[in-house]
Write a protein that holds these residues in place. Structure first.
Motif, PDB file in Angstrom:
ATOM      1  N   MET A  93       0.817  -1.219   0.000  1.00 41.24           N
ATOM      2  CA  MET A  93       0.000   0.000   0.000  1.00 41.24           C
ATOM      3  C   MET A  93       0.852   1.273   0.000  1.00 41.24           C
ATOM      4  O   MET A  93       0.413   2.331   0.449  1.00 41.24           O
ATOM      5  N   ARG A  94       2.061   1.188  -0.523  1.00 41.38           N
ATOM      6  CA  ARG A  94       2.975   2.316  -0.485  1.00 41.38           C
ATOM      7  C   ARG A  94       2.411   3.533  -1.214  1.00 41.38           C
ATOM      8  O   ARG A  94       2.635   4.684  -0.812  1.00 41.38           O
ATOM      9  N   GLU A  95       1.635   3.300  -2.266  1.00 37.81           N
ATOM     10  CA  GLU A  95       1.089   4.419  -3.051  1.00 37.81           C
ATOM     11  C   GLU A  95       0.128   5.277  -2.233  1.00 37.81           C
ATOM     12  O   GLU A  95      -0.024   6.476  -2.499  1.00 37.81           O
ATOM     13  N   ILE A  96      -0.543   4.683  -1.243  1.00 39.30           N
ATOM     14  CA  ILE A  96      -1.439   5.448  -0.371  1.00 39.30           C
ATOM     15  C   ILE A  96      -0.627   6.458   0.448  1.00 39.30           C
ATOM     16  O   ILE A  96      -0.992   7.632   0.577  1.00 39.30           O
ATOM     17  N   THR A  97       0.486   5.982   1.006  1.00 39.76           N
ATOM     18  CA  THR A  97       1.361   6.872   1.775  1.00 39.76           C
ATOM     19  C   THR A  97       1.889   8.004   0.909  1.00 39.76           C
ATOM     20  O   THR A  97       1.890   9.177   1.311  1.00 39.76           O
ATOM     21  N   ASP A  98       2.336   7.661  -0.300  1.00 37.11           N
ATOM     22  CA  ASP A  98       2.845   8.692  -1.210  1.00 37.11           C
ATOM     23  C   ASP A  98       1.758   9.706  -1.552  1.00 37.11           C
ATOM     24  O   ASP A  98       2.025  10.913  -1.643  1.00 37.11           O
ATOM     25  N   LEU A  99       0.534   9.226  -1.724  1.00 42.35           N
ATOM     26  CA  LEU A  99      -0.592  10.097  -2.081  1.00 42.35           C
ATOM     27  C   LEU A  99      -0.811  11.167  -1.019  1.00 42.35           C
ATOM     28  O   LEU A  99      -0.897  12.359  -1.327  1.00 42.35           O
ATOM     29  N   VAL A 100      -0.900  10.752   0.242  1.00 39.98           N
ATOM     30  CA  VAL A 100      -1.204  11.722   1.304  1.00 39.98           C
ATOM     31  C   VAL A 100      -0.006  12.627   1.585  1.00 39.98           C
ATOM     32  O   VAL A 100      -0.179  13.818   1.880  1.00 39.98           O
ATOM     33  N   GLN A 101       1.209  12.086   1.483  1.00 44.65           N
ATOM     34  CA  GLN A 101       2.366  12.921   1.781  1.00 44.65           C
ATOM     35  C   GLN A 101       2.653  13.926   0.676  1.00 44.65           C
ATOM     36  O   GLN A 101       3.222  14.979   0.936  1.00 44.65           O
ATOM     37  N   ASN A 102       2.239  13.615  -0.545  1.00 45.22           N
ATOM     38  CA  ASN A 102       2.342  14.606  -1.619  1.00 45.22           C
ATOM     39  C   ASN A 102       1.326  15.737  -1.423  1.00 45.22           C
ATOM     40  O   ASN A 102       1.543  16.860  -1.881  1.00 45.22           O
ATOM     41  N   PHE A 103       0.231  15.431  -0.726  1.00 38.99           N
ATOM     42  CA  PHE A 103      -0.738  16.481  -0.390  1.00 38.99           C
ATOM     43  C   PHE A 103      -0.229  17.315   0.778  1.00 38.99           C
ATOM     44  O   PHE A 103      -0.317  18.537   0.766  1.00 38.99           O
ATOM     45  N   ASN A 104       0.297  16.631   1.789  1.00 38.35           N
ATOM     46  CA  ASN A 104       0.851  17.320   2.958  1.00 38.35           C
ATOM     47  C   ASN A 104       1.937  16.424   3.544  1.00 38.35           C
ATOM     48  O   ASN A 104       1.655  15.339   4.050  1.00 38.35           O
ATOM     49  N   SER A 105       3.166  16.884   3.483  1.00 37.94           N
ATOM     50  CA  SER A 105       4.301  16.060   3.903  1.00 37.94           C
ATOM     51  C   SER A 105       4.309  15.778   5.395  1.00 37.94           C
ATOM     52  O   SER A 105       5.072  14.912   5.862  1.00 37.94           O
ATOM     53  N   ASN A 106       3.483  16.485   6.173  1.00 39.67           N
ATOM     54  CA  ASN A 106       3.426  16.259   7.610  1.00 39.67           C
ATOM     55  C   ASN A 106       2.516  15.104   7.995  1.00 39.67           C
ATOM     56  O   ASN A 106       2.487  14.699   9.169  1.00 39.67           O
ATOM     57  N   ILE A 107       1.756  14.580   7.042  1.00 43.09           N
ATOM     58  CA  ILE A 107       0.833  13.487   7.343  1.00 43.09           C
ATOM     59  C   ILE A 107       1.606  12.187   7.530  1.00 43.09           C
ATOM     60  O   ILE A 107       2.448  11.814   6.725  1.00 43.09           O
ATOM     61  N   VAL A 108       1.313  11.518   8.631  1.00 43.33           N
ATOM     62  CA  VAL A 108       1.869  10.193   8.921  1.00 43.33           C
ATOM     63  C   VAL A 108       0.691   9.261   9.169  1.00 43.33           C
ATOM     64  O   VAL A 108      -0.091   9.479  10.096  1.00 43.33           O
ATOM     65  N   LEU A 109       0.538   8.243   8.341  1.00 47.59           N
ATOM     66  CA  LEU A 109      -0.625   7.353   8.437  1.00 47.59           C
ATOM     67  C   LEU A 109      -0.501   6.339   9.564  1.00 47.59           C
ATOM     68  O   LEU A 109      -1.494   5.719   9.949  1.00 47.59           O
ATOM     69  N   ALA A 110       0.695   6.148  10.076  1.00 47.17           N
ATOM     70  CA  ALA A 110       0.885   5.215  11.185  1.00 47.17           C
ATOM     71  C   ALA A 110       1.974   5.749  12.099  1.00 47.17           C
ATOM     72  O   ALA A 110       3.033   6.169  11.627  1.00 47.17           O
ATOM     73  N   SER A 111       1.700   5.746  13.401  1.00 40.72           N
ATOM     74  CA  SER A 111       2.697   6.220  14.360  1.00 40.72           C
ATOM     75  C   SER A 111       3.881   5.266  14.435  1.00 40.72           C
ATOM     76  O   SER A 111       4.967   5.644  14.856  1.00 40.72           O
ATOM     77  N   THR A 112       3.660   4.010  14.009  1.00 40.85           N
ATOM     78  CA  THR A 112       4.712   2.998  13.981  1.00 40.85           C
ATOM     79  C   THR A 112       4.637   2.248  12.662  1.00 40.85           C
ATOM     80  O   THR A 112       3.535   1.928  12.194  1.00 40.85           O
ATOM     81  N   ASN A 113       5.790   1.955  12.051  1.00 47.82           N
ATOM     82  CA  ASN A 113       5.818   1.108  10.865  1.00 47.82           C
ATOM     83  C   ASN A 113       5.660  -0.337  11.322  1.00 47.82           C
ATOM     84  O   ASN A 113       6.624  -0.978  11.756  1.00 47.82           O
ATOM     85  N   LEU A 114       4.446  -0.843  11.248  1.00 48.67           N
ATOM     86  CA  LEU A 114       4.144  -2.150  11.815  1.00 48.67           C
ATOM     87  C   LEU A 114       4.957  -3.268  11.181  1.00 48.67           C
ATOM     88  O   LEU A 114       5.327  -4.236  11.843  1.00 48.67           O
ATOM     89  N   TYR A 115       5.245  -3.139   9.883  1.00 44.62           N
ATOM     90  CA  TYR A 115       6.013  -4.177   9.197  1.00 44.62           C
ATOM     91  C   TYR A 115       7.438  -4.283   9.745  1.00 44.62           C
ATOM     92  O   TYR A 115       8.109  -5.304   9.573  1.00 44.62           O
ATOM     93  N   GLU A 116       7.918  -3.239  10.420  1.00 45.34           N
ATOM     94  CA  GLU A 116       9.237  -3.312  11.044  1.00 45.34           C
ATOM     95  C   GLU A 116       9.176  -4.125  12.330  1.00 45.34           C
ATOM     96  O   GLU A 116      10.181  -4.746  12.732  1.00 45.34           O
ATOM     97  N   ARG A 117       8.031  -4.144  12.976  1.00 50.63           N
ATOM     98  CA  ARG A 117       7.867  -4.915  14.207  1.00 50.63           C
ATOM     99  C   ARG A 117       7.670  -6.394  13.895  1.00 50.63           C
ATOM    100  O   ARG A 117       8.244  -7.256  14.570  1.00 50.63           O
ATOM    101  N   PHE A 118       6.838  -6.689  12.886  1.00 56.17           N
ATOM    102  CA  PHE A 118       6.645  -8.073  12.437  1.00 56.17           C
ATOM    103  C   PHE A 118       6.117  -8.019  11.007  1.00 56.17           C
ATOM    104  O   PHE A 118       4.941  -7.733  10.779  1.00 56.17           O
ATOM    105  N   GLY A 119       6.998  -8.248  10.044  1.00 61.95           N
ATOM    106  CA  GLY A 119       6.621  -8.148   8.637  1.00 61.95           C
ATOM    107  C   GLY A 119       7.122  -9.328   7.836  1.00 61.95           C
ATOM    108  O   GLY A 119       7.750 -10.253   8.355  1.00 61.95           O
TER     109      GLY A 119
END
Length: 390
Positions: A285-311
């Motif tokens: 779902m990387r394109e979703i993140t790119d979509l919102v950050q291109n609108f506003n670079s301050n937007i973070v869709l997750a406080s933690t990258n869950l895939y780094e914890r268990f991916g």
């Protein structure tokens, strides 16, 4: 015969101005039922019902172009339902934000009462931090947010088998098995495969949220194979060697202590029994993140990258400390979409800071997403599951 109201009578009945009534006519939102011979507008009680709907939608923050699409007679109830859910989500976020402001005001007032130096930047950070934390907690009140994510995958994925059908087919359930699902959410894995559940299987659906389990019960209905329990995966209230299968579908990365959860899962599994746990990679779902950050670079869709914890990239290494024969199976899929509303619903369902930022820019953001997806929008999916044996 229908009772007719003049523009003045109609406006007074609705507590709006005559100018508003005329404006809605000009914008093709609310046409009069008929006209007098002299050309004056006349309205009926049916028109009044439509006006009430328009006023409600306007109060909720919809634009007039949105309202034109959604008002009575459009025939698209799903569009109206989805749009209302978006506005409900924004309203809930605004309520949470106001609670945070009240708490910050109280903290500041207490500091002043103690004659302490007020750190204004700290108070502002408190608002933002609690907004993020409360946004995460709101995910688990019920299944509204998880359903928004499921709908995007279900309705617009290229792989028509669907995630839940695919995952279920890999469980290989047999009569007599005792199964525990941790973090069952709204029970979609089972409600979408209810006719395939073999007789004689004992399935315990668990979640840390009572609201989630209530939604699961509503979806699945009264079935003797299913039981429900509020359970923390890090403290499973069952004896050793109880289950033939434990399922953790996209949930292990939410555990505060993943190792402790895996120890508990191993404990309650019978010798030779398996854990099936799904997750995704950083490409998902990387394109979703790119979509919102291109609108506003301050937007973070997750406080933690869950895939780094268990991916998918580190899951085998983590599981191998507790289980044998760890294997991974990928689900091949992508999303192709040209509609904005499902993507916006998905974005607002995330547990980052996006709602705080988008609250006062929703119409601008909606127009931005509509433009980006109008010619077609592709979203990468990179998910799968690990099977690990005790």
């Amino acid at each position: 015969m229908s009772q007719y109201y003049t523009s003045g009578e109609f406006a007074k009945k609705a507590h709006v101005s005559i100018r508003t009534i005329r404006y809605y006519d000009q914008k093709n939102l609310l046409k009069p039922a008929t006209h007098t011979k002299g050309g004056a507008r006349l309205y009926t009680d049916q028109d009044f019902a439509k006006l009430q709907q328009i006023l409600l939608l306007k109060y909720l923050g919809f634009s007039l172009s949105d309202i034109r699409e959604m008002t009575i007679g459009s025939g698209d109830k799903q569009l109206l339902r989805n749009s209302l859910q978006i506005q409900k989500r924004l309203a809930e976020e605004r309520l949470e934000e106001m609670k945070n402001v009240v708490n910050a005001i109280d903290s500041t007032s207490q500091a002043l009462d103690r004659n302490d130096q007020v750190d204004w930047s700290k108070m502002l950070n408190l608002i933002h931090l609690t907004s993020m934390n409360q946004s995460l907690s709101m995910q688990y009140k019920n299944a509204t947010n998880i359903s928004a994510r499921i709908r995007l995958h279900r309705d617009y994925s290229v792989n028509k088998e669907g995630w839940f059908l695919w995952l279920f087919s890999n469980l290989h359930l047999k009569s007599g098995m005792k199964v525990l699902e941790l973090g069952a959410g709204n029970g979609a894995l089972w409600s979408q495969n209810i006719d395939k559940v073999p007789a004689g299987v004992n399935i315990i659906l668990s979640d840390i949220s009572e609201g989630m389990l209530a939604d699961a019960k509503n979806e699945i209905g009264a079935k003797p194979e299913f039981q429900y329990a509020v359970i923390d995966a890090q403290k499973i209230p069952f004896a050793d060697n109880t289950f033939d299968l434990v399922i953790a579908n996209h949930m292990l990365f939410y555990c505060d202590d993943i190792s402790k959860a895996l120890q508990e899962i191993r404990r309650v599994l019978k010798p030779g029994a398996s854990l099936v746990c799904s997750t995704y990679s950083k490409r998902h779902m990387r394109e979703i993140t790119d979509l919102v950050q291109n609108f506003n670079s301050n937007i973070v869709l997750a406080s933690t990258n869950l895939y780094e914890r268990f991916g998918l990239d580190n899951g085998k290494q983590i599981l191998s400390k507790f289980f044998n024969d760890v294997t991974c199976k990928k689900y091949h899929d992508a999303i192709e979409i040209s509609e904005a509303t499902p993507i916006i619903s998905y974005i607002l369902s995330c547990h980052g800071n996006q709602n705080e930022i988008l609250l006062n820019h929703y119409q601008e953001f909606k127009q931005y997403v509509e433009e980006k997806v109008s010619g077609g929008f592709s979203i990468t999916k990179d998910a799968g599951f690990f099977a690990a044996r005790k």
